[in-house]
Design a protein around this motif. Sequence first.
Motif, PDB file in Angstrom:
ATOM      1  N   ALA A  83       0.633  -1.125   0.306  1.00  0.00           N
ATOM      2  CA  ALA A  83       0.092  -0.033   0.006  1.00  0.00           C
ATOM      3  C   ALA A  83       0.860   1.265  -0.032  1.00  0.00           C
ATOM      4  N   ARG A  84       0.544   2.138  -0.896  1.00  0.00           N
ATOM      5  CA  ARG A  84       1.238   3.467  -0.864  1.00  0.00           C
ATOM      6  C   ARG A  84       1.017   4.317   0.388  1.00  0.00           C
ATOM      7  N   ASN A  85       1.986   4.772   0.967  1.00  0.00           N
ATOM      8  CA  ASN A  85       2.115   5.786   2.206  1.00  0.00           C
ATOM      9  C   ASN A  85       1.744   7.086   2.041  1.00  0.00           C
ATOM     10  N   THR A  86       0.321   7.400   1.912  1.00  0.00           N
ATOM     11  CA  THR A  86      -0.114   8.689   1.632  1.00  0.00           C
ATOM     12  C   THR A  86       0.389   9.911   2.466  1.00  0.00           C
ATOM     13  N   GLN A  87       1.040   9.479   3.642  1.00  0.00           N
ATOM     14  CA  GLN A  87       1.622  10.402   4.518  1.00  0.00           C
ATOM     15  C   GLN A  87       2.904  10.930   4.024  1.00  0.00           C
ATOM     16  N   VAL A  88       3.642  10.351   3.013  1.00  0.00           N
ATOM     17  CA  VAL A  88       4.910  10.754   2.694  1.00  0.00           C
ATOM     18  C   VAL A  88       4.974  12.134   1.936  1.00  0.00           C
ATOM     19  N   THR A  89       4.176  12.434   1.158  1.00  0.00           N
ATOM     20  CA  THR A  89       4.083  13.525   0.130  1.00  0.00           C
ATOM     21  C   THR A  89       2.816  14.547   0.979  1.00  0.00           C
ATOM     22  N   ALA A  90       2.098  14.307   1.760  1.00  0.00           N
ATOM     23  CA  ALA A  90       1.071  14.898   2.202  1.00  0.00           C
ATOM     24  C   ALA A  90       1.703  16.103   3.022  1.00  0.00           C
ATOM     25  N   ASP A  91       1.072  17.621   2.770  1.00  0.00           N
ATOM     26  CA  ASP A  91       1.425  18.523   3.515  1.00  0.00           C
ATOM     27  C   ASP A  91       0.610  18.809   4.385  1.00  0.00           C
ATOM     28  N   HIS A  92       1.028  18.773   5.740  1.00  0.00           N
ATOM     29  CA  HIS A  92       0.320  19.016   6.898  1.00  0.00           C
ATOM     30  C   HIS A  92       0.196  20.313   7.421  1.00  0.00           C
ATOM     31  N   ASN A  93       1.249  21.304   6.587  1.00  0.00           N
ATOM     32  CA  ASN A  93       1.183  22.406   6.960  1.00  0.00           C
ATOM     33  C   ASN A  93       0.623  23.488   6.114  1.00  0.00           C
ATOM     34  N   ALA A  94      -0.172  22.954   5.119  1.00  0.00           N
ATOM     35  CA  ALA A  94      -0.817  23.808   4.158  1.00  0.00           C
ATOM     36  C   ALA A  94      -1.671  24.949   4.860  1.00  0.00           C
ATOM     37  N   PRO A  95      -1.578  26.271   4.095  1.00  0.00           N
ATOM     38  CA  PRO A  95      -2.456  27.262   4.712  1.00  0.00           C
ATOM     39  C   PRO A  95      -3.939  26.961   4.644  1.00  0.00           C
ATOM     40  N   PRO A  96      -4.656  27.605   5.500  1.00  0.00           N
ATOM     41  CA  PRO A  96      -6.232  27.384   5.625  1.00  0.00           C
ATOM     42  C   PRO A  96      -6.754  28.040   4.373  1.00  0.00           C
ATOM     43  N   VAL A  97      -6.528  27.607   2.904  1.00  0.00           N
ATOM     44  CA  VAL A  97      -7.075  28.207   1.983  1.00  0.00           C
ATOM     45  C   VAL A  97      -8.401  27.916   1.814  1.00  0.00           C
ATOM     46  N   THR A  98      -9.241  27.122   2.553  1.00  0.00           N
ATOM     47  CA  THR A  98     -10.764  27.014   2.538  1.00  0.00           C
ATOM     48  C   THR A  98     -11.305  28.250   3.106  1.00  0.00           C
ATOM     49  N   GLN A  99     -10.571  28.657   4.179  1.00  0.00           N
ATOM     50  CA  GLN A  99     -11.264  29.807   5.135  1.00  0.00           C
ATOM     51  C   GLN A  99     -10.770  31.132   4.282  1.00  0.00           C
ATOM     52  N   ILE A 100      -9.705  30.907   3.718  1.00  0.00           N
ATOM     53  CA  ILE A 100      -9.120  32.258   3.024  1.00  0.00           C
ATOM     54  C   ILE A 100     -10.171  32.497   1.695  1.00  0.00           C
ATOM     55  N   LEU A 101     -10.343  31.540   0.952  1.00  0.00           N
ATOM     56  CA  LEU A 101     -11.434  31.552  -0.048  1.00  0.00           C
ATOM     57  C   LEU A 101     -12.839  32.097   0.360  1.00  0.00           C
ATOM     58  N   ALA A 102     -13.294  31.302   1.265  1.00  0.00           N
ATOM     59  CA  ALA A 102     -14.508  31.675   1.997  1.00  0.00           C
ATOM     60  C   ALA A 102     -14.701  33.252   2.102  1.00  0.00           C
ATOM     61  N   ALA A 161      -6.352  19.857   3.462  1.00  0.00           N
ATOM     62  CA  ALA A 161      -6.178  18.813   4.212  1.00  0.00           C
ATOM     63  C   ALA A 161      -5.432  17.846   3.654  1.00  0.00           C
ATOM     64  N   PRO A 162      -4.555  17.121   4.316  1.00  0.00           N
ATOM     65  CA  PRO A 162      -3.867  15.970   3.724  1.00  0.00           C
ATOM     66  C   PRO A 162      -4.848  14.980   2.929  1.00  0.00           C
ATOM     67  N   ARG A 163      -5.995  14.876   3.361  1.00  0.00           N
ATOM     68  CA  ARG A 163      -6.950  13.885   2.831  1.00  0.00           C
ATOM     69  C   ARG A 163      -8.063  14.779   2.367  1.00  0.00           C
ATOM     70  N   GLY A 164      -7.724  15.996   2.098  1.00  0.00           N
ATOM     71  CA  GLY A 164      -8.803  16.935   1.484  1.00  0.00           C
ATOM     72  C   GLY A 164      -8.951  16.749  -0.077  1.00  0.00           C
ATOM     73  N   MET A 165      -9.773  17.501  -0.822  1.00  0.00           N
ATOM     74  CA  MET A 165      -9.742  17.409  -2.182  1.00  0.00           C
ATOM     75  C   MET A 165      -8.305  17.494  -3.009  1.00  0.00           C
ATOM     76  N   MET A 166      -7.705  18.664  -2.640  1.00  0.00           N
ATOM     77  CA  MET A 166      -6.704  18.972  -3.388  1.00  0.00           C
ATOM     78  C   MET A 166      -5.485  17.949  -3.207  1.00  0.00           C
ATOM     79  N   GLN A 167      -5.223  18.013  -1.851  1.00  0.00           N
ATOM     80  CA  GLN A 167      -4.012  16.852  -1.880  1.00  0.00           C
ATOM     81  C   GLN A 167      -4.179  15.320  -2.243  1.00  0.00           C
ATOM     82  N   THR A 168      -5.704  15.221  -2.398  1.00  0.00           N
ATOM     83  CA  THR A 168      -5.986  13.740  -2.809  1.00  0.00           C
ATOM     84  C   THR A 168      -5.799  13.614  -4.316  1.00  0.00           C
ATOM     85  N   VAL A 169      -6.304  14.616  -5.063  1.00  0.00           N
ATOM     86  CA  VAL A 169      -6.300  14.570  -6.603  1.00  0.00           C
ATOM     87  C   VAL A 169      -5.321  15.292  -7.312  1.00  0.00           C
TER      88      VAL A 169
END
Length: 284
Positions: A2-21, A246-254
């Motif tokens: 299984a691929r370790n999805t945590q390897v490339t995940a950005d856990h320090n991404a800025p809160p862009v959902t709130q910024i855009l909202a 989020a690491p399992r949010g839309m953008m980091q998933t796709v």
Amino acid sequence: MARNTQVTADHNAPPVTQILAQFVATHPGYLAGGWSAAVDHEAHRTFMNWLGCAVGAAHHEAADAALAAVNMLQPAAQATLPGRSEKVDMASAALINGITSHTFDFDDTHLKTIIHPAGPVASAVMALAEHTGASGRALIDALVIGIDVSCRVGNAMYPDHYDRGWHITGSTGTLGAAAACARLLGLDTQQTAMALGIAASQPVGMREQFGTMTKPFHPGAAARAGLMSALLASKGFTASPRALEAPRGMMQTVSTKNDWTEITSELGQRFEISFNSYKPFACG
């Protein structure tokens, strides 16, 4: 293995959902100095181009089939279909108008990402504006804001997202349509964040479908999904406040590429609709 999805995940991404909202909910409209006359002129060009595309394919067999399908749901007559005499519910109008606007591939193109931004966004706000009695000025303001959200998210993920097979017009268009409808409904920052969050679970479209009726279905489905996301949020429906980044949010998933500065840089100062282009021929 299984691929370790945590390897490339950005856990320090800025809160862009709130910024855009916050941007969608609070940025001033054109009459309050929110953007230049040149940007507003481009918004009108974009809307008229979308309308011409939708009318041009109004009686295409794809439109006939889509209308026959939604009529099986016995929709209420809430919104007009440009180029046709029938009226359907606003969600179905968003769907069909999105289909017709993209059927002949003459629709607008944001060259940096090859997103066709008006298809999902204009199709959603046109249906909602007619039902709610919103003004043309409010519609154009929502169009500018929604296209900015769609294209900024596209900027952040392109080309990786597109190269792995997503039809970026549909996937980011869901967010743009949700943002535009949230704006038109006057949702506050928290409600708008929920609308974006709901939309983030509904990216639409695979490039495998190019050459079939399902390609223009993508902007239509994105328009309908975005509209429904805003309506749900307006009634208190909830979503993750970090649904985009989020690491399992839309953008980091796709997408493995997520350049967050493409979303935050000059937000509210540089408008992506300014970089829209229009096709003299239906080709790439």
